[in-house]
Design a protein around this motif. Structure first.
Motif, mmCIF file in Angstrom:
data_model
loop_
_atom_site.group_PDB
_atom_site.id
_atom_site.type_symbol
_atom_site.label_atom_id
_atom_site.label_comp_id
_atom_site.label_asym_id
_atom_site.label_seq_id
_atom_site.Cartn_x
_atom_site.Cartn_y
_atom_site.Cartn_z
ATOM 1 N N ASP A 1 0.853 -1.189 0.000
ATOM 2 C CA ASP A 1 0.000 0.000 0.000
ATOM 3 C C ASP A 1 0.897 1.249 0.000
ATOM 4 O OD1 ASP A 1 -1.645 2.153 0.538
ATOM 5 O OD2 ASP A 1 -2.773 1.153 2.128
ATOM 6 N N PRO A 2 0.827 2.088 -1.047
ATOM 7 C CA PRO A 2 1.716 3.260 -1.111
ATOM 8 C C PRO A 2 1.613 4.177 0.095
ATOM 9 C CG PRO A 2 0.632 2.898 -3.220
ATOM 10 C CD PRO A 2 -0.030 1.965 -2.241
ATOM 11 N N ASP A 3 0.423 4.306 0.670
ATOM 12 C CA ASP A 3 0.278 5.160 1.847
ATOM 13 C C ASP A 3 1.102 4.641 3.014
ATOM 14 O OD1 ASP A 3 -1.441 6.865 0.529
ATOM 15 O OD2 ASP A 3 -3.255 5.840 1.229
ATOM 16 N N VAL A 4 1.323 3.321 3.045
ATOM 17 C CA VAL A 4 2.129 2.711 4.102
ATOM 18 C C VAL A 4 3.604 2.688 3.710
ATOM 19 C CG1 VAL A 4 2.514 0.622 5.462
ATOM 20 C CG2 VAL A 4 0.177 1.298 4.841
ATOM 21 N N THR A 5 3.883 2.262 2.490
ATOM 22 C CA THR A 5 5.286 2.134 2.080
ATOM 23 C C THR A 5 5.990 3.484 2.032
ATOM 24 O OG1 THR A 5 4.674 2.203 -0.272
ATOM 25 C CG2 THR A 5 4.816 0.040 0.771
ATOM 26 N N ASP A 6 5.252 4.556 1.735
ATOM 27 C CA ASP A 6 5.882 5.882 1.699
ATOM 28 C C ASP A 6 6.460 6.278 3.050
ATOM 29 O OD1 ASP A 6 5.286 6.131 -0.945
ATOM 30 O OD2 ASP A 6 3.707 7.623 -0.717
#
Length: 454
Positions: free
Chosen positions: A28-33
């Protein structure tokens, strides 16, 4: 439940997900960011995903998959680095080692510990103190930084004036190589010279040669007596000259830290420490004996006092550890860590002050002064994506001055991405060629933290 039938074309990480236990891979980009940055302003690339490694086997599986698919891997500890070394690159896997937190062994008889890379530095020190020992390296971030990150950058700290940097406390390593093979380096013994010093090579390599999954580190006996003294000066150069005098006199401080007026004002505005108007610098010294001679060598000081209790000493050292957080409250920070021969410290201090004035930039300086290791912190507007031209110009001048004085670009933070543009000035073409050759041997496909350190 894992989807073993996922399409590798539409789901490029399906093979990696299948190779690891449930929940290890985040996409999930919101998490990986949130894993993509370190403590710098450097804009990270967009990662494919994050692996939350909990064991050496997780790291092995990740590196085997990455090697097969030629996917870059950026190892990461706590993300407290100050050179951009753990920032994501486009299309990479961020390999977080923060969950590998086991102290596998602590041997008081041999004065060693075997620890995983996610162990917090201060936690290892506290565990050692239960046995009358200590782990000597203590970067200012030791309450949040990990052993793995310290190993990657060869971190120093407040006590390294006496005990050395992380490499001096590292006896051996367990390393997962780029292709997933496991390498054990070094020893558990006090002495050992068999073969090349691969342990020393990996320490400070910034995740570009392999992923450290365990370290055998040296512990030290806790000192029986510690005395702490603080001195205030009306001139920063006078404080630096006192440091040179202390070292030249043969004193053996276990800590010798310097803070300039800008740093002290930042701390005072936050913690209300009662900073005197005339104080331009503070020197904090510690000795595992008497501080009397060091205090006498601070003859130009406006005020000198020895801590009367361990609590007072802890307060003084706590002020030094607050320095970076206090400056972060003022704006974005470009943190550098040039190091010069200790006899040249007064010249370097003056050069920093002159560069700040000449280029019209705000620089707050602290120093592991007993090592000649300065941290000029360039403070700039929080709304800017990158430091303005005048900050880079001042930084360039300071780097070049440090090299002219016989110093180095980085004493403990590493090259990362922020210092790469100056690297050739220090190491030269022959060393650069050899270092790239070493990188090719360990990482022929250039998947380990590409674009960093070299």
């Amino acid at each position: 439940m894992k989807d073993h039938n996922a399409d590798p074309v539409t789901d490029p990480l399906s093979g990696l997900v299948a190779a690891l236990p449930e929940g290890r891979v985040l996409t999930d980009p919101d998490v990986t960011d949130s894993y993509a940055r370190d403590r710098t302003f450097v804009t990270p690339g967009r990662a494919l995903g994050v692996v939350l490694a909990q064991s050496r086997d997780d790291v092995v599986a990740t590196m085997r998959w990455a090697s097969e698919h030629r996917v870059p891997v950026v190892p990461r500890g706590a993300g407290s680095g100050l050179a951009g070394g753990a920032t994501a690159v486009d299309g990479c896997i961020i390999l977080s080692l923060a969950r590998m937190t086991a102290i596998r062994e602590l041997s008081p008889a041999d004065e060693i510990a075997v620890v995983e890379p996610g162990v917090i530095t201060a936690d290892l020190d506290r565990a050692a103190r239960e046995h009358g020992l200590m782990y000597a390296p203590d970067p200012s971030s030791y309450e949040i930084s990990t052993i793995g990150g310290n190993l990657a950058t060869n971190a120093g700290g407040l006590r390294c004036v006496k005990y050395g940097v992380t490499r001096d406390s590292t006896l051996g390593l367990e390393v997962v190589l780029a292709d997933g093979r496991v390498l054990d380096t070094g020893r558990r013994t006090v002495k050992g010279v068999t073969g090349y010093d691969l342990t020393g090579l990996f320490v400070g390599s910034e995740g570009t040669l392999g992923v450290i999954t365990a370290a055998t580190v040296r512990l030290r006996r806790l000192p029986r007596q510690v005395a702490t003294v603080a001195a205030e000066f009306t001139s920063l150069r006078d404080a630096a000259s006192a440091v040179s005098a202390i070292i030249a006199a043969g004193c053996r401080p276990s800590m010798l830290e310097l803070m300039d007026r800008t740093t002290l004002e930042a701390i005072d505005s936050w913690k209300n420490i009662g900073l005197e108007p005339e104080t331009r610098a503070m020197l904090i010294a510690q000795s595992e004996g008497s501080t009397e001679e060091m205090a006498a060598l601070c003859g130009a000081a406006s005020f000198v006092a020895e801590a009367s209790t361990p609590e007072e000493a802890a307060e003084l050292i706590g002020l030094r550890r607050l320095a970076y957080e206090a400056k972060e409250r003022l704006g974005q920070c470009l943190v550098e860590d040039v190091c010069v021969p200790r006899s040249r410290l007064p010249e370097m201090i003056s050069a920093v002050e002159e560069a700040a004035s000449r280029h019209g930039v705000a620089i707050a300086t602290v120093a592991h002064a007993g090592d000649g290791n300065l941290h000029p912190v360039f403070i700039f507007d929080r709304g800017l994506a990158d430091p303005p031209a005048e900050v880079w110009a001042a930084a360039d001048e300071i780097f070049r001055t440090a090299l002219d004085l016989g110093g180095t670009l980085t004493g403990e933070h590493g090259v990362g991405v922020l210092k790469r543009r100056w690297l050739g000035l220090e190491i030269g073409p022959v060393a650069a060629e050899l270092q790239l050759g070493i990188k090719q041997v360990f990482d022929p496909h250039n998947i380990l933290n590409p674009g960093k350190a070299l």
